[in-house]
Write a protein that holds these residues in place. Structure first.
Motif, PDB file in Angstrom:
ATOM      1  N   SER A  30     -26.005  62.237  -3.535  1.00 43.89           N
ATOM      2  CA  SER A  30     -26.385  63.654  -3.533  1.00 43.89           C
ATOM      3  C   SER A  30     -27.471  63.938  -2.488  1.00 43.89           C
ATOM      4  N   LEU A  31     -28.259  62.905  -2.152  1.00 45.70           N
ATOM      5  CA  LEU A  31     -29.282  63.033  -1.107  1.00 45.70           C
ATOM      6  C   LEU A  31     -28.690  62.863   0.282  1.00 45.70           C
ATOM      7  N   LYS A  32     -27.392  62.582   0.330  1.00 43.18           N
ATOM      8  CA  LYS A  32     -26.681  62.376   1.603  1.00 43.18           C
ATOM      9  C   LYS A  32     -27.198  61.166   2.383  1.00 43.18           C
ATOM     10  N   VAL A  33     -27.492  60.095   1.639  1.00 43.97           N
ATOM     11  CA  VAL A  33     -27.809  58.814   2.289  1.00 43.97           C
ATOM     12  C   VAL A  33     -26.544  58.326   2.990  1.00 43.97           C
ATOM     13  N   ASP A  34     -26.694  57.784   4.197  1.00 45.74           N
ATOM     14  CA  ASP A  34     -25.532  57.502   5.043  1.00 45.74           C
ATOM     15  C   ASP A  34     -24.805  56.208   4.696  1.00 45.74           C
ATOM     16  N   PHE A  35     -25.553  55.177   4.270  1.00 44.71           N
ATOM     17  CA  PHE A  35     -24.949  53.881   3.966  1.00 44.71           C
ATOM     18  C   PHE A  35     -25.498  53.352   2.644  1.00 44.71           C
ATOM     19  N   LEU A  36     -24.592  52.797   1.832  1.00 47.84           N
ATOM     20  CA  LEU A  36     -24.949  52.199   0.548  1.00 47.84           C
ATOM     21  C   LEU A  36     -24.672  50.709   0.629  1.00 47.84           C
TER      22      LEU A  36
END
Length: 220
Positions: A30-36
């Protein structure tokens, strides 16, 4: 004519590594982090199979799922990447040119390969490895050298990167925090992405989401 390496003047992307909790993963999405980042290395305190199954990782709807492997077999990497629907493979061990070439040939062509280089005092050795291993990978990742594989939470001298010929977009890792983020301005070639982990945790695998949110706001 030699092609100049690309520079990245925009905000670097963010990778949060060592994820183990589904609710935190959803918050990061939801925070739009690019890579997990998911660590498939049994000796890591953030070993993902202690918390999540392949089916659970597969069900995560995100285009930047990264599987972190350390000296794993090609067969195992491919099996996990397919069952978990990974988008990237991060090689954090002593993988050779032949290993990476075979992996690239057998791996789904849509899956990117990130090769980690552990930065210590032996710059010539590092330069050789970069040149030798660049052909079949999509990204580099520079992390602090240590006797053990995996993240240390410590920062290496980023100025070393200014002495390297970096002809791939790269992830910067190793003790990145709000305190040292300004030093990225000193780099001639800016990182494509920042890889954060232990500095943004309550305990291994348990992320401090508020701190990640503050860090992301600093970059925006």
């Amino acid at each position: 004519m030699n092609q100049q390496p690309r520079t990245y003047n925009r905000r670097p992307k963010i990778k949060v590594c060592g994820l183990t909790k589904l609710d935190q993963i959803e918050e990061l999405i939801s925070l739009k982090v690019d890579f997990l980042g998911f660590i498939f290395y049994e000796k890591s305190p953030r070993y993902v199979f202690n918390s999540l199954t392949l089916d659970q990782i597969k069900a995560i709807r995100h285009k930047g799922k990264v599987g972190v492997f350390v000296n794993e077999s090609i067969e195992q990497i491919i099996e996990i990447s397919e069952k978990a629907k990974l988008n990237f493979i991060q090689l954090h061990g002593d993988e050779t040119y032949d290993f990476i070439t075979e992996l690239r040939n057998k791996l789904n062509a849509k899956i990117g390969i990130i090769k980690v280089f552990r930065v210590g005092n032996h710059i010539q050795d590092l330069k050789f490895k970069i040149q030798n291993l660049k052909s079949n990978v999509d990204y580099f990742l520079f992390d602090t050298d240590s006797k053990a594989f995996g993240g240390t939470g410590k920062t290496f001298d980023w100025q070393i990167l200014n002495d390297l010929e970096i002809n791939k977009p790269y992830f910067l890792s190793g003790g990145i925090s709000e305190e040292n983020i300004e030093n990225i301005k000193l780099l001639k070639q800016k990182p494509f992405a920042l890889d954060i982990n232990s500095k943004f945790e309550i305990e291994p695998g348990n992320k401090n989401i508020d701190k990640i949110k503050e860090f992301k706001n600093l970059l925006d």
